[in-house]
Design a protein around this motif. Structure first.
Motif, PDB file in Angstrom:
ATOM      1  N   GLN A 124      17.088  -0.821   8.196  1.00 55.24           N
ATOM      2  CA  GLN A 124      17.841   0.189   7.449  1.00 55.24           C
ATOM      3  C   GLN A 124      17.046   1.485   7.340  1.00 55.24           C
ATOM      4  O   GLN A 124      17.602   2.590   7.463  1.00 55.24           O
ATOM      5  N   ASN A 166      17.137   3.203  10.757  1.00 57.93           N
ATOM      6  CA  ASN A 166      18.443   3.820  10.994  1.00 57.93           C
ATOM      7  C   ASN A 166      18.587   5.126  10.235  1.00 57.93           C
ATOM      8  O   ASN A 166      19.084   6.122  10.767  1.00 57.93           O
ATOM      9  N   ARG A 167      18.155   5.107   8.973  1.00 57.45           N
ATOM     10  CA  ARG A 167      18.235   6.340   8.188  1.00 57.45           C
ATOM     11  C   ARG A 167      17.287   7.401   8.743  1.00 57.45           C
ATOM     12  O   ARG A 167      17.618   8.590   8.771  1.00 57.45           O
ATOM     13  N   ASN A 190      16.422   7.698  11.921  1.00 55.29           N
ATOM     14  CA  ASN A 190      17.030   8.225  13.144  1.00 55.29           C
ATOM     15  C   ASN A 190      18.127   9.239  12.828  1.00 55.29           C
ATOM     16  O   ASN A 190      18.219  10.295  13.472  1.00 55.29           O
ATOM     17  N   ARG A 191      18.958   8.916  11.826  1.00 54.63           N
ATOM     18  CA  ARG A 191      20.016   9.856  11.449  1.00 54.63           C
ATOM     19  C   ARG A 191      19.430  11.169  10.940  1.00 54.63           C
ATOM     20  O   ARG A 191      19.920  12.255  11.275  1.00 54.63           O
ATOM     21  N   THR A 192      18.391  11.056  10.154  1.00 54.97           N
ATOM     22  CA  THR A 192      17.758  12.265   9.620  1.00 54.97           C
ATOM     23  C   THR A 192      17.129  13.093  10.732  1.00 54.97           C
ATOM     24  O   THR A 192      17.240  14.330  10.752  1.00 54.97           O
ATOM     25  N   LEU A 194      18.003  13.177  13.937  1.00 56.27           N
ATOM     26  CA  LEU A 194      19.065  13.814  14.726  1.00 56.27           C
ATOM     27  C   LEU A 194      19.623  15.037  14.001  1.00 56.27           C
ATOM     28  O   LEU A 194      19.870  16.084  14.626  1.00 56.27           O
ATOM     29  N   ALA A 195      19.812  14.897  12.705  1.00 52.20           N
ATOM     30  CA  ALA A 195      20.300  16.045  11.926  1.00 52.20           C
ATOM     31  C   ALA A 195      19.301  17.188  11.951  1.00 52.20           C
ATOM     32  O   ALA A 195      19.673  18.362  12.079  1.00 52.20           O
TER      33      ALA A 195
END
Length: 459
Positions: free
Chosen positions: A111, A114-115, A117-119, A121-122
């Motif tokens: 988890q 994943n968070r 990676n999202r951060t 990419l943003a």
């Protein structure tokens, strides 16, 4: 008679014909060689700059740093749990409990990744987009500079640069004066020198929900809970709470995975012996806080669920009559501030007989009032306090971005100082609770629903 009238009329007619005409037009032509200033382009450039400032903030960088820090601390814990599992291998069957621990660790790490990676990419998208916008803004500003034919802006920039160089030169020539005050009492880490960070900045699992609260670590944890973090949020009107929430690690707190979850003091909120105000600490497996509607300290034992109370001196101010304040605001129900350090639990408060000046008392285990000290600093002129190595430190509000640790009181020597000048970079205008953790020498702050931590530097 008629002859006299005719003669003046003839003379008047003659004079009228000789007077020049006044119907004359005068025209002036002004030739302006300068181009008209493009105000619309300047307005567009200002809008672009404002958009960049709102999109690129320190909070976004700190969010990524917090996630990386959580991952950095979680991976060694996973390695340790796997080692325990390997030692329990009897050749036929692994321990089911250890397998569950490793499974939970892997789930939380997944988890967290994943968070992360999202951060990332943003942030990559934000970096690319902001770079393009800055290139366009730079080109527009260079074009606008061509209209400054008198070089007013250039001279202003030169003056600012010269002023910065002069200030740097003046401060560089003055040697730092060594303090002449006696040293503080003994501290295993050395003398308190500075605060850096923030190191952690997270909204946890309740982003924007509860403005008032507290969080941190137990300086004297129970076995098996050495890595636990706790959090208390004031769920009733930013004033009261009836439970403490636990997280198995820092990364679990960041991603919002609570284990073992909530431990409830009472089913009602508020009621007798529930939490009042944000100044809460955990020590030795017990939660210390201001009892609801009392001038007393409550101690909630997490194992037995029993609550004991310690009544403070007569005249102690409570129910928002002796709060922490600054010029623009006072923090509700901060009459009693609980603090922890290497030696245990402390309580900071004020009384009517002390005329609002801060009083410091040691809270002895299991629950008794120990030695008391009186200070020379007015409590409502302070925004927060914390303890480190038996020294009381107080903060005050400078502006929405900065808090200053300005005061200290050494319980060993009795020495007070009002000129510490140690500044904290805030992520929100108000810090509602501030507590020092001797486990990792961190300051844990709760600010407008965000959890922020700072590293304390000792000499």
């Amino acid at each position: 008679m008629k002859l006299h009238v005719i003669i003046p009329l003839c003379a008047l007619l003659t004079l009228t014909q000789q007077t020049p005409s006044r119907d004359v037009n005068c025209r002036c032509e002004l030739t302006h060689s300068e181009k008209a200033f493009p105000h619309d382009k300047l307005s567009t450039a200002e809008d672009s700059a404002s958009k960049c400032n709102s999109n690129v903030t320190p909070q976004k960088t700190l969010e990524l740093e917090s996630l990386l820090l959580g991952l950095e601390r979680r991976v060694p814990q996973l390695q340790e749990d796997v080692s325990v599992l390997e030692r329990e291998d009897d050749g036929q069957l692994y321990s089911v409990l250890s397998l569950l621990v490793v499974e939970n660790e892997l789930l939380e790490i997944k988890q967290l990744i994943n968070r992360l990676n999202r951060t990332m990419l943003a942030h990559q998208w934000l970096t690319t987009n902001t770079t393009n916008e800055l290139d366009d803004l730079r080109a527009e500003m260079q074009e606008l500079e061509t209209y400054d034919t008198m070089q007013v802006v250039k001279r202003q920039q030169d003056n600012q640069r010269l002023k910065r160089d002069l200030d740097k030169c003046m401060h560089g020539l003055q040697p730092t004066t060594q303090p002449t005050q006696p040293p503080h009492g003994y501290c295993p880490h050395g003398q308190f020198r500075n605060v850096t960070g923030p190191r952690v900045y997270t909204a946890g699992e309740y982003p924007g929900s509860y403005a008032y609260g507290a969080w941190g670590r137990d300086p004297k944890p129970e076995a098996g809970k050495e890595n636990f973090y706790w959090m208390v949020v004031l769920t009733s009107g930013n004033k009261f709470s009836n439970y403490v929430r636990f997280y198995s690690s820092l990364s679990a707190l960041i991603v919002g995975v609570s284990t073992p979850g909530n431990i409830q003091i009472h089913s009602s909120n508020p009621t007798t012996n529930t939490i009042q105000g944000p100044n809460v600490v955990l020590y030795g497996g017990a939660l210390y806080y201001n009892c609801y509607n009392q001038d007393a300290v409550c101690r909630f034992n997490l194992t037995t669920k029993a609550v004991t109370t310690l009544r403070l001196a007569k005249g102690t101010r409570f129910n928002s009559k002796g709060n922490f304040c600054h010029l623009d605001d006072c923090y509700l129900f901060t009459d009693l501030d609980l603090a922890t350090d290497e030696s245990g639990v402390w309580v900071i408060y004020t009384t009517t007989q002390d005329f609002g000046y801060m009083v410091l008392s040691k809270v002895e285990e299991p629950l008794a009032l120990g030695q008391t000290w009186r200070t020379s600093v007015y409590k409502q002129g302070v925004t927060n306090t914390f303890m480190a190595c038996g020294v009381l430190y107080a903060t005050r509000y400078v502006n929405k971005d900065t808090e200053e640790i300005f005061y200290s009181f050494d319980t060993t020597t009795g020495v007070e100082r009002f000129n510490l000048g140690i500044f904290i970079n805030k992520m929100s205008p108000n810090i509602y609770s501030l507590n020092y953790s001797p486990v990792d020498q961190m300051l844990h702050a709760y600010c407008n629903s965000y959890m922020v931590s700072y590293k304390v530097l000792f000499l």
